[in-house]
Design an enzyme around this catalytic site. Structure first.
Site, PDB file in Angstrom:
ATOM      1  N   GLY A 159       0.826  -1.216   0.000  1.00  0.00           N
ATOM      2  CA  GLY A 159       0.000   0.000   0.000  1.00  0.00           C
ATOM      3  C   GLY A 159       0.849   1.251   0.000  1.00  0.00           C
ATOM      4  N   ASN A 160       0.229   2.379   0.231  1.00  0.00           N
ATOM      5  CA  ASN A 160       0.967   3.646   0.293  1.00  0.00           C
ATOM      6  C   ASN A 160       0.339   4.551   1.347  1.00  0.00           C
ATOM      7  OD1 ASN A 160      -1.062   5.478  -1.043  1.00  0.00           O
ATOM      8  ND2 ASN A 160      -0.788   3.944  -2.655  1.00  0.00           N
TER       9      ASN A 160
END
Ligand code: CTP
Length: 440
Positions: free
Chosen positions: A222-223
């Site tokens: 993810g980020n």
């Protein structure tokens, strides 16, 4: 000034009497048009005595004078206080079944509604949608005050004080008309200027947040994107009259609280709210890039503008096992093979799901030895083919997850067409300013 004061049937109708007296004391000619229900709360003689003008509720009174049209046409300002949920529904639908609603249809002057109702009714999606419709048409719907309501209830829904209604309504016609004794700058917040309705009737789709690519049922790549900028874009567009669909990917918790979204994959929920008092927008929740792509493309087919504000994972695991990947002692980590995700923005820009559609991207950049933030942004603008790219510097506490933002807006050729710094809402408005210039 010639003011029409509509009064609808709620307990706050008694405050309309005070508003009437205030407007008369300031020298305005006021004609009161109550609804039948309003007369259950305050009698016609009270309005007649204080206004010095006759009071009627029906279109069949004074038929030769065609007053159902004449009153609205001759007015400089219409104020409806209190405006009930029922009245706003009728006004939003354009009904004309009594003197007040026919007058509204005939009026070409500023119209101000001061709603008053229980919090649940104010919050109901039907009321939110009606308020949004009225605002899109340029009607000024004042936010209700918060406080004691009828009975034991408290919350938003209370009719603002007559002084506040008068100040806000008169400032709409001319700021010089506001009685200075009503405006103590130490006590009163500055009057909000109405948002330009330059996106009225436009459909916009905005992606927000960051995608997650599943590694196995419990892990993902993810980020750090919180979704704040995307939410601000949605709020700003809705306030400017747009019909907004927000594709929300894994928003941060405090941002999620601002939208009432359906479960992942369940499609848009009607009338989700972007923030208290904002017009509604539809929200579709997604997790992965594949889901985001499907949702953006489905909504994008009918959109005038698509804004890709989401941080999209460039790569995803080539396969996702159904069972959790186990650690085998002594064997070290299992490699994860990655494959490239489709570039949704580039696809949208090159395909154009709808003729004349404006496509906007964001470029989150860090400067490095091969170029500055802006140089990387320029290269990206040319590569993606979008009409506009908002370039912002990220990293070291800038951009992702922060309250403020700073962007340079480039056109498809990489030329600077706008700049903004400040809150994410200010940045959002700068992006919409640039978009509006491109709309046919
Ligand atoms: N974007 C997209 N699909 C992707 C990657 C990015 O639609 N697979 C969109 C983002 O929503 C954003 C713009 O493209 O509007 C730029 O995203 P960014 O992550 O800055 O660029 P990348 O194309 O991923 O390039 P790089 O990571 O090399 O900087």
């Amino acid at each position: 000034m010639r003011i029409l004061l509509g009064v609808t049937g709620g307990i706050a109708a008694y405050k309309a009497v005070l508003l009437l007296r205030l407007l008369r004391e300031q020298g305005h000619a006021v004609r009161v048009i109550p609804t039948r229900a309003a007369l259950q709360f305050v009698g016609a003689p009270t309005f007649e005595a204080l206004s010095g003008e006759p009071v009627s509720t029906e279109v069949f009174d004074d038929v030769p004078g065609v007053q159902h049209v004449a009153l609205g046409k001759g007015a400089d300002l219409v104020i409806v206080a209190p405006a009930t949920a029922d009245f706003m529904a009728r006004a939003a639908a354009g009904l004309a079944d009594d003197l007040l609603t026919t007058t509204l249809l005939a009026a070409r002057c500023p119209v101000v509604l001061a709603p008053a109702m229980h919090t649940e009714m104010w919050d109901h999606p039907a009321t939110r949608a009606n308020v949004a419709t009225l605002r899109q048409r340029g009607v000024r719907v004042i936010e209700p005050a918060s406080g004691r309501l009828t009975g034991v209830d408290t919350g938003p829904g209370r009719l603002p004080e007559p002084e506040d209604i008068a100040r806000e309504a008169l400032s709409l016609v001319s700021p010089s008309l506001v009685d200075p004794t009503l405006v103590d700058p130490t006590l009163v917040e500055p009057v909000e200027t109405p948002e330009p309705q330059d996106l009225a009737g436009r459909r916009v789709v905005i992606s927000a947040g960051g995608t997650r690519e599943p590694i196995d049922p419990v892990r993902f790549i993810g980020n750090r994107s919180s979704g704040r900028q995307g939410i601000a874009l949605a709020q700003a567009a809705a306030a400017r009259g747009a019909d907004v669909t927000l594709i929300a990917a894994n928003l941060a918790q405090d941002v999620t609280d601002q939208v009432e979204a359906a479960p992942v994959g369940s499609g848009p929920v009607g009338s989700a709210r972007t923030a208290a008092g904002q017009p509604p927008c539809a929200v579709v929740r997604v997790e992965s890039t594949a889901e985001l792509r499907d949702a953006v493309r489905a909504a994008g087919v009918a959109a005038d503008v698509v804004v890709m504000a989401a941080a999209v994972a460039d790569f995803r695991p080539a396969s996702t096992p159904e069972a959790k990947i186990k650690k085998v002692p002594g064997q070290g980590p299992a490699p994860i093979e990655l494959v490239e995700n489709p570039d949704i923005l580039a696809e949208l820009a090159h395909e154009r799901l709808r003729a004349g559609q404006v496509v906007v991207g964001f470029a989150a950049e860090t400067g490095d030895e091969s170029g500055s933030v802006l140089e990387h942004g320029r290269t990206k603008a040319r590569r993606k083919g979008a009409d506009l790219i908002a370039v912002n510097a990220v990293g070291s506490g800038r951009g992702f997850g922060t309250e403020g933002n700073e962007v340079t807006i480039l056109d498809g050729a990489g030329d600077v067409v706008g700049q903004a710094s400040g809150s994410k809402r200010e940045v959002a408005d700068a992006v919409w300013d640039a978009v509006v210039k491109l709309l046919p």
